[in-house]
Write a protein that holds these residues in place. Structure first.
Motif, PDB file in Angstrom:
ATOM      1  N   ARG A 103      22.715 -22.034  17.009  1.00  0.00           N
ATOM      2  CA  ARG A 103      23.872 -21.264  17.468  1.00  0.00           C
ATOM      3  C   ARG A 103      25.027 -22.160  17.868  1.00  0.00           C
ATOM      4  O   ARG A 103      26.010 -21.692  18.398  1.00  0.00           O
ATOM      5  CB  ARG A 103      23.475 -20.356  18.620  1.00  0.00           C
ATOM      6  CG  ARG A 103      22.701 -19.174  18.107  1.00  0.00           C
ATOM      7  CD  ARG A 103      22.246 -18.271  19.194  1.00  0.00           C
ATOM      8  NE  ARG A 103      21.369 -17.274  18.630  1.00  0.00           N
ATOM      9  CZ  ARG A 103      21.666 -15.982  18.571  1.00  0.00           C
ATOM     10  NH1 ARG A 103      22.776 -15.538  19.032  1.00  0.00           N
ATOM     11  NH2 ARG A 103      20.819 -15.136  18.034  1.00  0.00           N
ATOM     12  N   ILE A 302      19.401  -6.059  20.149  1.00  0.00           N
ATOM     13  CA  ILE A 302      20.157  -6.937  21.048  1.00  0.00           C
ATOM     14  C   ILE A 302      21.573  -6.385  21.113  1.00  0.00           C
ATOM     15  O   ILE A 302      22.229  -6.205  20.080  1.00  0.00           O
ATOM     16  CB  ILE A 302      20.166  -8.389  20.538  1.00  0.00           C
ATOM     17  CG1 ILE A 302      18.733  -8.918  20.453  1.00  0.00           C
ATOM     18  CG2 ILE A 302      21.012  -9.273  21.458  1.00  0.00           C
ATOM     19  CD1 ILE A 302      18.617 -10.332  19.918  1.00  0.00           C
ATOM     20  N   ASN A 304      25.254  -6.983  22.444  1.00  0.00           N
ATOM     21  CA  ASN A 304      26.189  -7.970  22.977  1.00  0.00           C
ATOM     22  C   ASN A 304      27.516  -7.297  23.253  1.00  0.00           C
ATOM     23  O   ASN A 304      28.002  -6.519  22.427  1.00  0.00           O
ATOM     24  CB  ASN A 304      26.429  -9.096  21.954  1.00  0.00           C
ATOM     25  CG  ASN A 304      25.313 -10.125  21.949  1.00  0.00           C
ATOM     26  OD1 ASN A 304      24.855 -10.577  23.005  1.00  0.00           O
ATOM     27  ND2 ASN A 304      24.853 -10.485  20.765  1.00  0.00           N
ATOM     28  N   TYR A 306      31.251  -8.565  23.692  1.00  0.00           N
ATOM     29  CA  TYR A 306      32.151  -9.719  23.622  1.00  0.00           C
ATOM     30  C   TYR A 306      33.474  -9.337  24.286  1.00  0.00           C
ATOM     31  O   TYR A 306      34.076  -8.333  23.906  1.00  0.00           O
ATOM     32  CB  TYR A 306      32.493 -10.075  22.171  1.00  0.00           C
ATOM     33  CG  TYR A 306      31.357 -10.450  21.268  1.00  0.00           C
ATOM     34  CD1 TYR A 306      30.465  -9.496  20.767  1.00  0.00           C
ATOM     35  CD2 TYR A 306      31.201 -11.771  20.848  1.00  0.00           C
ATOM     36  CE1 TYR A 306      29.445  -9.846  19.895  1.00  0.00           C
ATOM     37  CE2 TYR A 306      30.179 -12.129  19.968  1.00  0.00           C
ATOM     38  CZ  TYR A 306      29.308 -11.151  19.504  1.00  0.00           C
ATOM     39  OH  TYR A 306      28.302 -11.499  18.628  1.00  0.00           O
ATOM     40  N   LEU A 312      30.249 -16.266  18.873  1.00  0.00           N
ATOM     41  CA  LEU A 312      28.822 -16.508  18.616  1.00  0.00           C
ATOM     42  C   LEU A 312      28.729 -17.546  17.506  1.00  0.00           C
ATOM     43  O   LEU A 312      29.243 -17.330  16.408  1.00  0.00           O
ATOM     44  CB  LEU A 312      28.127 -15.208  18.216  1.00  0.00           C
ATOM     45  CG  LEU A 312      26.624 -15.284  17.989  1.00  0.00           C
ATOM     46  CD1 LEU A 312      25.888 -15.708  19.256  1.00  0.00           C
ATOM     47  CD2 LEU A 312      26.080 -13.943  17.520  1.00  0.00           C
ATOM     48  N   HIS A 315      24.445 -19.254  13.190  1.00  0.00           N
ATOM     49  CA  HIS A 315      23.002 -19.326  13.440  1.00  0.00           C
ATOM     50  C   HIS A 315      22.278 -18.462  12.427  1.00  0.00           C
ATOM     51  O   HIS A 315      22.890 -17.643  11.738  1.00  0.00           O
ATOM     52  CB  HIS A 315      22.687 -18.836  14.860  1.00  0.00           C
ATOM     53  CG  HIS A 315      22.965 -17.372  15.028  1.00  0.00           C
ATOM     54  ND1 HIS A 315      24.230 -16.870  15.206  1.00  0.00           N
ATOM     55  CD2 HIS A 315      22.141 -16.284  15.003  1.00  0.00           C
ATOM     56  CE1 HIS A 315      24.190 -15.556  15.303  1.00  0.00           C
ATOM     57  NE2 HIS A 315      22.919 -15.170  15.170  1.00  0.00           N
ATOM     58  N   SER A 333      23.372  -4.275  11.891  1.00  0.00           N
ATOM     59  CA  SER A 333      24.340  -4.596  12.942  1.00  0.00           C
ATOM     60  C   SER A 333      25.447  -3.553  12.999  1.00  0.00           C
ATOM     61  O   SER A 333      26.102  -3.269  11.994  1.00  0.00           O
ATOM     62  CB  SER A 333      24.909  -5.987  12.627  1.00  0.00           C
ATOM     63  OG  SER A 333      26.088  -6.213  13.358  1.00  0.00           O
ATOM     64  N   PHE A 342      33.839 -12.223  11.278  1.00  0.00           N
ATOM     65  CA  PHE A 342      32.418 -12.547  11.099  1.00  0.00           C
ATOM     66  C   PHE A 342      32.306 -13.465   9.889  1.00  0.00           C
ATOM     67  O   PHE A 342      32.859 -13.174   8.828  1.00  0.00           O
ATOM     68  CB  PHE A 342      31.667 -11.241  10.870  1.00  0.00           C
ATOM     69  CG  PHE A 342      30.182 -11.369  10.686  1.00  0.00           C
ATOM     70  CD1 PHE A 342      29.320 -11.260  11.771  1.00  0.00           C
ATOM     71  CD2 PHE A 342      29.632 -11.568   9.416  1.00  0.00           C
ATOM     72  CE1 PHE A 342      27.949 -11.358  11.602  1.00  0.00           C
ATOM     73  CE2 PHE A 342      28.265 -11.675   9.241  1.00  0.00           C
ATOM     74  CZ  PHE A 342      27.423 -11.562  10.336  1.00  0.00           C
ATOM     75  N   LEU A 358      34.726  -7.187  10.814  1.00  0.00           N
ATOM     76  CA  LEU A 358      33.899  -6.031  11.156  1.00  0.00           C
ATOM     77  C   LEU A 358      34.664  -5.168  12.154  1.00  0.00           C
ATOM     78  O   LEU A 358      34.980  -5.613  13.257  1.00  0.00           O
ATOM     79  CB  LEU A 358      32.570  -6.490  11.763  1.00  0.00           C
ATOM     80  CG  LEU A 358      31.697  -7.372  10.865  1.00  0.00           C
ATOM     81  CD1 LEU A 358      30.415  -7.775  11.587  1.00  0.00           C
ATOM     82  CD2 LEU A 358      31.380  -6.668   9.543  1.00  0.00           C
ATOM     83  N   VAL A 377      30.294 -15.205  14.856  1.00  0.00           N
ATOM     84  CA  VAL A 377      31.559 -14.523  15.148  1.00  0.00           C
ATOM     85  C   VAL A 377      32.522 -15.554  15.716  1.00  0.00           C
ATOM     86  O   VAL A 377      32.226 -16.194  16.722  1.00  0.00           O
ATOM     87  CB  VAL A 377      31.331 -13.382  16.169  1.00  0.00           C
ATOM     88  CG1 VAL A 377      32.657 -12.802  16.654  1.00  0.00           C
ATOM     89  CG2 VAL A 377      30.462 -12.296  15.559  1.00  0.00           C
ATOM     90  N   ARG A 399      34.415  -6.075  22.287  1.00  0.00           N
ATOM     91  CA  ARG A 399      33.607  -5.562  21.172  1.00  0.00           C
ATOM     92  C   ARG A 399      32.156  -5.393  21.590  1.00  0.00           C
ATOM     93  O   ARG A 399      31.567  -6.295  22.189  1.00  0.00           O
ATOM     94  CB  ARG A 399      33.689  -6.536  20.009  1.00  0.00           C
ATOM     95  CG  ARG A 399      32.722  -6.265  18.879  1.00  0.00           C
ATOM     96  CD  ARG A 399      32.993  -7.207  17.727  1.00  0.00           C
ATOM     97  NE  ARG A 399      32.106  -6.978  16.610  1.00  0.00           N
ATOM     98  CZ  ARG A 399      31.046  -7.743  16.331  1.00  0.00           C
ATOM     99  NH1 ARG A 399      30.744  -8.785  17.092  1.00  0.00           N
ATOM    100  NH2 ARG A 399      30.290  -7.464  15.280  1.00  0.00           N
ATOM    101  N   ASN A 401      28.439  -4.957  20.127  1.00  0.00           N
ATOM    102  CA  ASN A 401      27.674  -5.148  18.891  1.00  0.00           C
ATOM    103  C   ASN A 401      26.201  -4.909  19.170  1.00  0.00           C
ATOM    104  O   ASN A 401      25.642  -5.411  20.150  1.00  0.00           O
ATOM    105  CB  ASN A 401      27.878  -6.564  18.338  1.00  0.00           C
ATOM    106  CG  ASN A 401      26.990  -6.820  17.124  1.00  0.00           C
ATOM    107  OD1 ASN A 401      25.968  -7.484  17.211  1.00  0.00           O
ATOM    108  ND2 ASN A 401      27.364  -6.252  15.990  1.00  0.00           N
ATOM    109  N   THR A 403      22.518  -5.277  17.336  1.00  0.00           N
ATOM    110  CA  THR A 403      21.750  -5.702  16.155  1.00  0.00           C
ATOM    111  C   THR A 403      20.304  -5.250  16.318  1.00  0.00           C
ATOM    112  O   THR A 403      19.657  -5.535  17.322  1.00  0.00           O
ATOM    113  CB  THR A 403      21.779  -7.233  15.931  1.00  0.00           C
ATOM    114  OG1 THR A 403      21.368  -7.897  17.112  1.00  0.00           O
ATOM    115  CG2 THR A 403      23.158  -7.708  15.524  1.00  0.00           C
TER     116      THR A 403
HETATM  117  O1  LIG Z   1      28.074  -9.833  16.825  1.00  0.00           O
HETATM  118  C1  LIG Z   1      27.702  -9.892  15.665  1.00  0.00           C
HETATM  119  O2  LIG Z   1      28.288  -9.324  14.742  1.00  0.00           O
HETATM  120  C2  LIG Z   1      26.486 -10.716  15.296  1.00  0.00           C
HETATM  121  C3  LIG Z   1      25.438 -10.742  16.344  1.00  0.00           C
HETATM  122  C4  LIG Z   1      24.306 -11.633  15.963  1.00  0.00           C
HETATM  123  O3  LIG Z   1      24.353 -12.312  15.000  1.00  0.00           O
HETATM  124  C5  LIG Z   1      23.104 -11.687  16.792  1.00  0.00           C
HETATM  125  O4  LIG Z   1      23.049 -11.006  17.842  1.00  0.00           O
HETATM  126  O5  LIG Z   1      22.167 -12.395  16.417  1.00  0.00           O
END
Ligand SMILES: O=C(O)CCC(=O)C(=O)O
Ligand SMILES: [Fe+2]
Length: 407
Positions: A103, A302, A304, A306, A312, A315, A333, A342, A358, A377, A399, A401, A403
């Motif tokens: 990452r 997961i 997130n 942002y 990000l 990774h 996602s 992205f 995105l 990202v 944002r 997100n 996943t």
């Molecule tokens: O925020 C994103 O679009 C990607 C998130 C991601 O790659 C992850 O949580 O592993």
């Protein structure tokens, strides 16, 4: 258009102009957590390129297809049975991150100087060691002693009626668009499909509200132990521990058990995969859709959030079980709120990466041959969230997100 043409168009890669000629900038002032070669953590600051465009998809959509409404009924979160999880191996046997440095983001500077440093692993490890000192005081920080993070700002008493009407109108337009074949899908590379505007505004509102509710409860949003607060995280189903890059039943930071994945989220994921299959089969003519993009029932999500400076690093998602990874079970996602730049690529080199923006309501699926793609990202495009979504939910600038994966 005949099928051959459609396939050609659907498989077409972005034009060369969509490749980024970006620079690498690293400093110590931000945001994501990383592990160096010895399992120590550091952080790398990731600048977005000043010259990057925010033009949405880097290529044209290849085919529009009617796949039905993605609207689902949101209700109480429902527990979902978990199949085949063996976390003990990860919790006990693999204390350090398997994708050390994955990452860490070689990314872009926000100026236009030519100091193009393409950081490779040895340099990153060195850098990490230096940065450990700078960040060690923050390690292990969490929100247990703080107010819970809320993704929605308090509403200031805006009259409800107006925004509700906007939502309803938009919803109606969305439905019309869908019934007229207005859903746009694009194959970004084999096994990687973008469903543009897949989530209706109504469902986006409900996802935000569900995440807001879950996020302030037990196991909700927290600051994952490093950084400057640019990204908050919570897990559903299983816990993802960014310090060890492994999954577990509880999060070490406060022992909280992640809430289950709500049933409505499951329906959306299922619908996204089904519609992608329908698109591949009916519009692209791919008969073996299951081998191109296998079906997947997630047991992990997961989430997130942002803020405008959230990043990000590049990774791979590879902490899932060997079974899941070997079969290429996809990551699904969902993006909501402000758009994000992205990047994705085969090697961890931002200069070779392709970019896609995105937006709110977009769903990106990567599995099959793209399951091991590097991705990250680089920037959040501020003030790009749909106005009606903000009005209806009070979502903070930034944002959301989600996943979804199968362990
Ligand atoms: O925020 C994103 O679009 C990607 C998130 C991601 O790659 C992850 O949580 O592993
Ligand atoms: Fe990822």
């Amino acid at each position: 258009m005949n099928r051959e043409n459609m396939m050609t168009r659907a498989r077409g890669r972005s034009s060369p102009s969509t490749h980024t000629n970006s620079h690498v900038g690293v400093d110590v002032s931000s945001s994501d957590g990383h592990l160096d070669g010895k399992g120590n953590k550091s952080r790398i600051h990731e600048h977005a390129a000043g010259g990057s465009s925010a033009n949405g998809l880097s290529g044209q959509f290849n085919k529009s297809v009617s796949v039905g409404s993605s609207s689902v009924d949101f209700g109480k979160p429902k527990p979902v049975p978990v199949e085949g999880l063996n976390t003990s191996k990860h919790l006990v046997g693999e204390p350090t991150c398997k994708f050390t440095n994955d990452r860490q983001l070689p990314t872009q500077s926000n100026d236009h100087t030519e100091n193009n440093v393409n950081l490779q692993e040895p340099e990153l490890s060195q850098l990490s060691k230096v940065l450990i000192e700078a960040t060690s005081h923050e390690r292990g920080t969490n929100c247990s002693s703080e107010e819970p993070f809320e993704i929605c700002l308090k509403k200031s008493g805006t009259p409800k009626l107006k925004s509700s009407l906007i939502v309803l109108n938009r919803e109606k337009r969305n439905e019309n668009k869908l019934s007229m074949g207005g859903l746009a899908a694009k194959i970004l590379r084999p096994g990687m499909v973008l469903l543009k505007n897949f989530i209706s505004l109504k469902d986006q509102v409900e996802i935000v509200q569900t995440c807001q509710k879950l996020g302030k409860g037990n196991g909700g949003f927290y600051q994952p132990g490093y950084g400057d607060g640019a990204k908050k995280m919570m897990c559903l189903g299983k816990n993802w521990d960014p310090r060890t890059c492994s999954y577990g039943e509880r999060r070490p930071v406060d022992g909280a058990e992640p809430p289950p994945i709500p049933g409505e989220f499951h329906k959306l994921v299922q619908k996204a995969i089904q519609n992608t299959h329908a698109y591949l089969l009916e519009e692209v003519g791919q008969k073996n859709v299951e081998s191109v993009l296998p079906s997947m029932t997630p047991d992990i999500c997961i989430v997130n959030f942002y803020t405008s400076t959230g990043r990000l690093g590049l990774h791979k998602d590879k902490a899932e079980s060997q079974h899941s990874l070997n079969r290429g079970l996809p990551v699904v996602s969902i993006s909501i709120g402000d758009s994000a730049e992205f990047f994705y690529c085969d090697q961890r080199d931002i200069n070779k990466a392709e970019k896609v923006v995105l937006g709110s309501g977009d769903v990106l699926i990567f599995g099959g041959k793209s399951r091991h793609v590097y991705h990250g990202v680089t920037s959040i495009l501020t003030k790009t969230a749909p106005h009606a979504l903000l009005q209806e939910t009070g979502l903070r600038p930034g944002r959301l997100n989600l996943t979804f994966r199968k362990y």
